[in-house]
Design a protein around this motif. Structure first.
Motif, PDB file in Angstrom:
ATOM      1  N   ASP A   1      -9.041  50.845  13.411  1.00  0.00           N
ATOM      2  CA  ASP A   1      -9.553  51.009  12.071  1.00  0.00           C
ATOM      3  C   ASP A   1     -10.949  51.276  11.822  1.00  0.00           C
ATOM      4  OD1 ASP A   1      -6.819  50.784  11.417  1.00  0.00           O
ATOM      5  OD2 ASP A   1      -6.923  48.436  11.104  1.00  0.00           O
ATOM      6  N   ARG A   2     -11.748  50.719  12.587  1.00  0.00           N
ATOM      7  CA  ARG A   2     -13.114  50.793  12.273  1.00  0.00           C
ATOM      8  C   ARG A   2     -13.453  52.289  12.545  1.00  0.00           C
ATOM      9  NH1 ARG A   2     -18.851  48.318  14.633  1.00  0.00           N
ATOM     10  NH2 ARG A   2     -19.729  50.080  14.873  1.00  0.00           N
ATOM     11  N   ARG A   3     -12.873  52.935  13.622  1.00  0.00           N
ATOM     12  CA  ARG A   3     -13.180  54.319  14.240  1.00  0.00           C
ATOM     13  C   ARG A   3     -12.595  54.971  13.116  1.00  0.00           C
ATOM     14  NH1 ARG A   3     -10.525  54.828  18.504  1.00  0.00           N
ATOM     15  NH2 ARG A   3      -9.727  52.827  19.226  1.00  0.00           N
ATOM     16  N   ALA A   4     -11.368  55.050  12.593  1.00  0.00           N
ATOM     17  CA  ALA A   4     -11.097  55.790  11.851  1.00  0.00           C
ATOM     18  C   ALA A   4     -11.763  55.896  10.319  1.00  0.00           C
ATOM     19  CB  ALA A   4      -9.559  55.376  11.513  1.00  0.00           C
ATOM     20  N   TRP A   5     -12.078  54.429   9.857  1.00  0.00           N
ATOM     21  CA  TRP A   5     -13.113  54.671   8.531  1.00  0.00           C
ATOM     22  C   TRP A   5     -14.393  55.376   8.863  1.00  0.00           C
ATOM     23  CZ3 TRP A   5     -17.778  53.409   6.667  1.00  0.00           C
ATOM     24  CH2 TRP A   5     -17.873  53.379   5.475  1.00  0.00           C
ATOM     25  N   GLU A   6     -15.163  55.340   9.956  1.00  0.00           N
ATOM     26  CA  GLU A   6     -16.230  55.980  10.226  1.00  0.00           C
ATOM     27  C   GLU A   6     -16.139  57.427  10.265  1.00  0.00           C
ATOM     28  OE1 GLU A   6     -18.701  52.309  12.401  1.00  0.00           O
ATOM     29  OE2 GLU A   6     -17.862  53.720  13.539  1.00  0.00           O
TER      30      GLU A   6
ATOM     31  N   GLU B   1     -20.404  57.731   8.418  1.00  0.00           N
ATOM     32  CA  GLU B   1     -21.209  56.845   8.541  1.00  0.00           C
ATOM     33  C   GLU B   1     -20.634  55.596   9.097  1.00  0.00           C
ATOM     34  OE1 GLU B   1     -21.963  54.390   4.942  1.00  0.00           O
ATOM     35  OE2 GLU B   1     -20.508  55.674   3.883  1.00  0.00           O
ATOM     36  N   SER B   2     -21.680  54.660   9.476  1.00  0.00           N
ATOM     37  CA  SER B   2     -21.485  53.498   9.928  1.00  0.00           C
ATOM     38  C   SER B   2     -20.412  52.407   9.165  1.00  0.00           C
ATOM     39  CB  SER B   2     -22.410  52.626  10.645  1.00  0.00           C
ATOM     40  OG  SER B   2     -22.861  53.232  11.847  1.00  0.00           O
ATOM     41  N   LEU B   3     -19.401  51.629   9.594  1.00  0.00           N
ATOM     42  CA  LEU B   3     -18.961  50.825   8.859  1.00  0.00           C
ATOM     43  C   LEU B   3     -19.740  49.797   8.332  1.00  0.00           C
ATOM     44  CD1 LEU B   3     -15.913  49.980   8.017  1.00  0.00           C
ATOM     45  CD2 LEU B   3     -15.830  48.494   9.910  1.00  0.00           C
ATOM     46  N   PRO B   4     -20.124  49.529   6.967  1.00  0.00           N
ATOM     47  CA  PRO B   4     -20.858  48.367   6.374  1.00  0.00           C
ATOM     48  C   PRO B   4     -20.440  47.278   6.653  1.00  0.00           C
ATOM     49  CG  PRO B   4     -20.142  50.193   4.639  1.00  0.00           C
ATOM     50  CD  PRO B   4     -19.205  50.482   5.846  1.00  0.00           C
ATOM     51  N   VAL B   5     -21.509  46.375   7.111  1.00  0.00           N
ATOM     52  CA  VAL B   5     -21.087  44.938   7.771  1.00  0.00           C
ATOM     53  C   VAL B   5     -20.267  44.236   6.883  1.00  0.00           C
ATOM     54  CG1 VAL B   5     -22.105  42.796   8.418  1.00  0.00           C
ATOM     55  CG2 VAL B   5     -23.215  44.789   9.024  1.00  0.00           C
ATOM     56  N   PRO B   6     -20.317  44.251   5.435  1.00  0.00           N
ATOM     57  CA  PRO B   6     -19.650  43.237   4.541  1.00  0.00           C
ATOM     58  C   PRO B   6     -18.046  43.807   4.893  1.00  0.00           C
ATOM     59  CG  PRO B   6     -21.540  43.718   3.315  1.00  0.00           C
ATOM     60  CD  PRO B   6     -21.565  44.535   4.619  1.00  0.00           C
ATOM     61  N   LEU B   7     -17.918  44.962   4.581  1.00  0.00           N
ATOM     62  CA  LEU B   7     -16.492  45.601   4.730  1.00  0.00           C
ATOM     63  C   LEU B   7     -15.832  45.179   6.203  1.00  0.00           C
ATOM     64  CD1 LEU B   7     -13.998  47.191   4.013  1.00  0.00           C
ATOM     65  CD2 LEU B   7     -15.253  49.311   4.569  1.00  0.00           C
ATOM     66  N   ALA B   8     -16.737  45.514   7.330  1.00  0.00           N
ATOM     67  CA  ALA B   8     -16.200  45.133   8.557  1.00  0.00           C
ATOM     68  C   ALA B   8     -15.903  43.586   8.598  1.00  0.00           C
ATOM     69  CB  ALA B   8     -17.373  45.012   9.598  1.00  0.00           C
ATOM     70  N   TRP B   9     -16.665  42.762   8.116  1.00  0.00           N
ATOM     71  CA  TRP B   9     -16.094  41.283   7.925  1.00  0.00           C
ATOM     72  C   TRP B   9     -15.111  41.114   7.002  1.00  0.00           C
ATOM     73  CZ3 TRP B   9     -17.489  38.096  11.388  1.00  0.00           C
ATOM     74  CH2 TRP B   9     -17.359  36.610  11.242  1.00  0.00           C
ATOM     75  N   ARG B  10     -14.678  41.759   5.972  1.00  0.00           N
ATOM     76  CA  ARG B  10     -13.447  41.650   5.355  1.00  0.00           C
ATOM     77  C   ARG B  10     -12.206  42.200   6.089  1.00  0.00           C
ATOM     78  NH1 ARG B  10     -16.828  43.160   0.789  1.00  0.00           N
ATOM     79  NH2 ARG B  10     -16.154  45.594   0.892  1.00  0.00           N
ATOM     80  N   MET B  11     -12.489  43.316   6.837  1.00  0.00           N
ATOM     81  CA  MET B  11     -11.490  43.948   7.550  1.00  0.00           C
ATOM     82  C   MET B  11     -10.961  42.809   8.655  1.00  0.00           C
ATOM     83  SD  MET B  11     -12.679  47.885   7.601  1.00  0.00           S
ATOM     84  CE  MET B  11     -11.334  48.630   8.703  1.00  0.00           C
ATOM     85  N   PHE B  12     -12.126  42.254   9.502  1.00  0.00           N
ATOM     86  CA  PHE B  12     -11.993  41.184  10.623  1.00  0.00           C
ATOM     87  C   PHE B  12     -11.218  39.981   9.972  1.00  0.00           C
ATOM     88  CE2 PHE B  12     -13.264  37.224  12.080  1.00  0.00           C
ATOM     89  CZ  PHE B  12     -12.833  37.286  13.547  1.00  0.00           C
ATOM     90  N   ASN B  13     -11.515  39.613   8.808  1.00  0.00           N
ATOM     91  CA  ASN B  13     -10.929  38.287   8.248  1.00  0.00           C
ATOM     92  C   ASN B  13      -9.384  38.405   8.168  1.00  0.00           C
ATOM     93  OD1 ASN B  13     -12.639  36.074   8.135  1.00  0.00           O
ATOM     94  ND2 ASN B  13     -13.826  37.090   6.408  1.00  0.00           N
ATOM     95  N   ARG B  14      -8.961  39.627   7.345  1.00  0.00           N
ATOM     96  CA  ARG B  14      -7.512  39.861   7.421  1.00  0.00           C
ATOM     97  C   ARG B  14      -6.900  39.946   8.618  1.00  0.00           C
ATOM     98  NH1 ARG B  14     -10.638  40.641   3.174  1.00  0.00           N
ATOM     99  NH2 ARG B  14     -10.138  40.511   1.297  1.00  0.00           N
ATOM    100  N   SER B  15      -7.319  40.914   9.277  1.00  0.00           N
ATOM    101  CA  SER B  15      -6.857  41.137  10.669  1.00  0.00           C
ATOM    102  C   SER B  15      -6.590  39.931  11.688  1.00  0.00           C
ATOM    103  CB  SER B  15      -7.490  42.289  11.622  1.00  0.00           C
ATOM    104  OG  SER B  15      -7.189  42.689  12.761  1.00  0.00           O
ATOM    105  N   PHE B  16      -7.583  39.156  11.553  1.00  0.00           N
ATOM    106  CA  PHE B  16      -7.612  37.982  12.325  1.00  0.00           C
ATOM    107  C   PHE B  16      -6.467  36.718  11.961  1.00  0.00           C
ATOM    108  CE2 PHE B  16     -10.129  34.232  14.530  1.00  0.00           C
ATOM    109  CZ  PHE B  16      -9.349  34.258  15.586  1.00  0.00           C
ATOM    110  N   GLN B  17      -6.474  36.817  10.515  1.00  0.00           N
ATOM    111  CA  GLN B  17      -5.495  35.712   9.867  1.00  0.00           C
ATOM    112  C   GLN B  17      -4.246  35.986  10.156  1.00  0.00           C
ATOM    113  OE1 GLN B  17      -6.528  32.935   8.586  1.00  0.00           O
ATOM    114  NE2 GLN B  17      -4.352  32.535   8.093  1.00  0.00           N
ATOM    115  N   SER B  18      -3.892  37.296  10.318  1.00  0.00           N
ATOM    116  CA  SER B  18      -2.617  37.812  10.494  1.00  0.00           C
ATOM    117  C   SER B  18      -2.127  37.355  11.887  1.00  0.00           C
ATOM    118  CB  SER B  18      -2.509  39.337  10.680  1.00  0.00           C
ATOM    119  OG  SER B  18      -2.875  39.858  11.890  1.00  0.00           O
ATOM    120  N   LEU B  19      -2.735  37.027  12.872  1.00  0.00           N
ATOM    121  CA  LEU B  19      -2.512  36.212  14.143  1.00  0.00           C
ATOM    122  C   LEU B  19      -2.032  34.788  13.710  1.00  0.00           C
ATOM    123  CD1 LEU B  19      -5.160  37.543  16.643  1.00  0.00           C
ATOM    124  CD2 LEU B  19      -2.858  38.249  16.635  1.00  0.00           C
ATOM    125  N   PHE B  20      -2.641  33.944  12.929  1.00  0.00           N
ATOM    126  CA  PHE B  20      -2.639  32.573  12.576  1.00  0.00           C
ATOM    127  C   PHE B  20      -1.280  32.599  11.938  1.00  0.00           C
ATOM    128  CE2 PHE B  20      -6.966  32.661  13.284  1.00  0.00           C
ATOM    129  CZ  PHE B  20      -7.191  31.725  14.135  1.00  0.00           C
TER     130      PHE B  20
END
Length: 342
Positions: A64-69, A74-93
């Motif tokens: 998803d990061r590579r597709a966005w970029e 441009e490089s994936l902005p850090v705030p957006l990267a963190w938001r994407m991570f939180n949703r993705s990681f929480q899906s495991l829990f």
């Protein structure tokens, strides 16, 4: 192993018990040994980077990061990267890994019978991920790891502490600290608003924390609704707190900052501490199984800069940035240090 029903609330009658539930393990067994007292001594003031080497960088980026970029050039902005991570990681829990594994196996069989090789491979990758996640989190409890973290948090000279958790996500470790040192206040901070409802809000309300009775010091079970916990959505740089917290904690935070930004990240831990207060930090341990984990879960985890460190590297970073390391050691998947500002 307790036979407590899934609808029951854990109580002091369950002290000493553990149980694997649909998405996680609960564990009210006392910590067996102090893994941090047993750690090899390290004089961080005498270490050099030549001796300890540099951290390992995880760079197999999420699809998803590579597709966005590629789409935005441009490089994936850090705030957006963190938001994407939180949703993705929480899906495991949020997912029962055993049921998800069965569903992925069924999907792989269907795709193979239709000679859809690429789709079958994708389904088999899902089988592998859910198998590993089930063992790592639900069975082995390597993500929350309460027994080892209680060992890390043991022996702090605090009463009714104010606790600040930076990059808090679901806030697990601050709640564990609050149970061990009850009667204080917890402030969770994350700049992703989703964490309030999607991570902390999704944390199981019946999860029991092994802590202490403030009146007697005896072991007692705590739940999050018995704690004074507030959640602040903010960039850490915008916080206006003074030096008012007894404990400032971060779990898996400083490894997301390249070296030129690490002084800033460590300063966050110092800035809000009362004189004599404790900074507690952990980072993922560099090991073959950890590297393999971030390889297998790259699409779900790797949205921004990430390092894997050893405890000597984490402690050296802390020492170079003005901290005295009081305790250090390794738990199942993380390094851990307890520090005071020098």
């Amino acid at each position: 192993m307790t036979s407590l029903s899934s609808s029951s609330r854990w109580s002091d009658a369950d002290l000493g018990r553990t149980q694997v539930r649909g998405t996680h393990r609960v564990d009210l067994r006392p910590t067996g040994r102090d893994v941090f007292a047993d750690a090899r001594p390290i004089d961080f003031s005498r270490l050099s980077w030549r001796e300890v080497g540099r951290p390992f960088r995880v760079e197999n980026w999420s699809r998803d990061r590579r597709a966005w970029e590629a789409e935005h050039d441009e490089s994936l902005p850090v705030p957006l990267a963190w938001r994407m991570f939180n949703r993705s990681f929480q899906s495991l829990f949020d997912t029962d890994p055993v049921r998800a594994r069965v569903a992925a196996l069924r999907e792989a069989g269907l795709r193979l019978s239709a000679l859809q090789v690429k789709a079958a491979y994708a389904a088999l990758s899902e089988v592998a991920r859910w198998t590993v996640w089930n063992q790592a989190h639900r069975v082995g409890d390597t993500v929350w790891d309460p027994r080892a973290k209680r060992s890390l948090f043991h022996g702090l000279d605090v009463k009714r502490p104010r606790i600040l958790f930076l990059g808090a996500a679901e806030g697990y470790e601050a709640m564990l600290l609050s149970a061990m040192y009850p009667g204080g206040e917890v402030v969770l901070v994350d700049y992703d608003e989703y964490c309030v409802t999607g991570r902390f809000g999704a944390f199981p309300t019946d999860y029991p924390f092994l802590g202490a009775d403030p009146a007697t010091g005896a072991p007692r079970v705590w739940h999050r609704d018995e704690m004074d916990v507030s959640y602040l959505v903010s960039d850490i740089r915008d916080l206006d707190f003074g030096r008012e917290f007894d404990i400032v904690v971060s779990i898996g935070l400083v490894e997301h900052f390249p070296d030129q930004y690490k002084p800033m990240a460590f300063d966050w831990h110092r800035r809000f501490l009362r004189p004599g207060g404790y900074a507690i930090l952990t980072t993922p341990r560099v090991a073959l199984r950890t590297k393999a984990f971030y390889r297998l879960f790259g699409d779900l985890m790797n949205f921004s800069y990430r390092e894997l460190q050893n405890v000597a590297q984490l402690g050296l970073y802390a020492h170079e940035n003005g901290f005295e390391v009081l305790r250090h050691g390794e738990i199942k998947s993380h390094n851990g240090i307890v520090c005071r500002a020098r």
